[in-house]
Design an enzyme around this catalytic site. Structure first.
Site, short mmCIF file in Angstrom:
data_model
loop_
_atom_site.label_atom_id
_atom_site.label_comp_id
_atom_site.label_asym_id
_atom_site.label_seq_id
_atom_site.Cartn_x
_atom_site.Cartn_y
_atom_site.Cartn_z
N ASN A 155 0.85 -1.19 0.00
CA ASN A 155 0.00 0.00 0.00
C ASN A 155 0.88 1.24 0.00
O ASN A 155 1.98 1.21 0.56
CB ASN A 155 -0.87 0.01 1.27
CG ASN A 155 -1.79 1.22 1.33
OD1 ASN A 155 -2.36 1.63 0.31
ND2 ASN A 155 -1.93 1.80 2.50
N SER A 214 4.74 6.79 2.48
CA SER A 214 5.33 5.50 2.87
C SER A 214 4.72 4.39 2.02
O SER A 214 3.52 4.41 1.75
CB SER A 214 5.00 5.18 4.33
OG SER A 214 5.31 6.24 5.19
N HIS A 241 0.85 5.12 1.37
CA HIS A 241 0.11 5.94 2.33
C HIS A 241 0.72 7.35 2.34
O HIS A 241 1.94 7.49 2.35
CB HIS A 241 0.19 5.31 3.73
CG HIS A 241 -0.58 6.07 4.74
ND1 HIS A 241 -1.94 5.92 4.90
CD2 HIS A 241 -0.19 7.03 5.62
CE1 HIS A 241 -2.35 6.75 5.84
NE2 HIS A 241 -1.31 7.44 6.30
N ASP A 299 -2.54 0.33 8.26
CA ASP A 299 -1.30 1.10 8.01
C ASP A 299 -0.16 0.66 8.92
O ASP A 299 0.80 1.41 9.12
CB ASP A 299 -1.53 2.62 8.18
CG ASP A 299 -2.58 3.17 7.24
OD1 ASP A 299 -2.69 2.66 6.11
OD2 ASP A 299 -3.30 4.10 7.64
#
Ligand code: GAR
Length: 200
Positions: A110, A144, A112, A153
């Site tokens: 992911n 990030s 972020h 997260d």
């Protein structure tokens, strides 16, 4: 060498998807190919970007399922059917559940829009993360890339980029500056990640 099959999950504008598509085309991501784009929002402009690039895409609506797990199980079926090896979340605004996390353990990344672990977790997504950064008065922010696990997260961070927050910055101006970094960081990190997988 055979290219690793990537799926990109999106919910919105899809500028990160576009940067990943461009990186595949330019060879920055040389060991992967984007085989599938999945959106949970039918209005996501990301779908248009996928269409323009000739990448198969489809929409899965949460309202068609009884639970988040059933939604993710269906998504998982589609990933498996398409022989997807790595899943990239790119502005995907859903929290993944166990069936998907277990099946693709350490294979989901992911991006972020903050320097995790700061300004991450429940409710900290998109512009909300930038609003919190401005409110907190910090002078450095960034983005990030992390491996996705059961903590929102909270999976291992594998790359970050930093930028200065200027006194005149608003959440919107900060979002724009951070996005520019995201578009460089995510493709480069995806290629690194794929290359380490391939060597295993
Ligand atoms: C990006 O800033 C991304 O980091 C963020 O949403 C934006 C999506 O933009 N993702 C999250 O906040 C996930 N928690 P895009 O649709 O133009 O790529």
């Amino acid at each position: 060498m055979k290219k690793v099959k990537l799926a990109v999950l999106v919910s919105g504008s899809g500028t990160n998807l576009e940067s990943l598509i461009n990186a595949v085309n330019s060879g920055i991501i040389k060991d992967g190919q984007i085989s599938l784009v999945i959106s949970n929002k039918e209005t996501a402009y990301a779908l248009k970007r996928a269409e323009n690039a000739g990448i198969p895409s489809f929409i899965i609506k949460r309202s068609s399922f009884d639970s988040n797990e059933d939604f993710d199980k269906y998504l998982l079926e589609k990933l498996i059917e398409n022989k997807i090896e790595i899943v990239l979340l790119a502005g995907y605004m859903r929290i993944l559940t166990k069936p998907l996390l277990d099946a693709y353990k350490d294979k989901i990344l992911n991006i972020h829009p903050s320097l995790l672990p700061d300004f991450g977790g429940a409710g900290m997504y998109g512009i909300k993360a930038h609003e919190a950064v401005i409110k907190a008065g910090v002078t450095i922010s960034g983005c990030s890339v992390h491996v996705v696990n059961e903590h929102i997260d909270g999976g291992p961070v594998i790359a970050q980029s930093r930028i200065k927050v200027m006194p005149e910055d608003t959440p919107q101006s900060l979002a724009k500056k951070v996005l520019i970094e995201e578009h460089k960081l995510y493709p480069a990190t995806v290629q690194n990640f794929i290359s380490t997988q391939v060597q295993l």
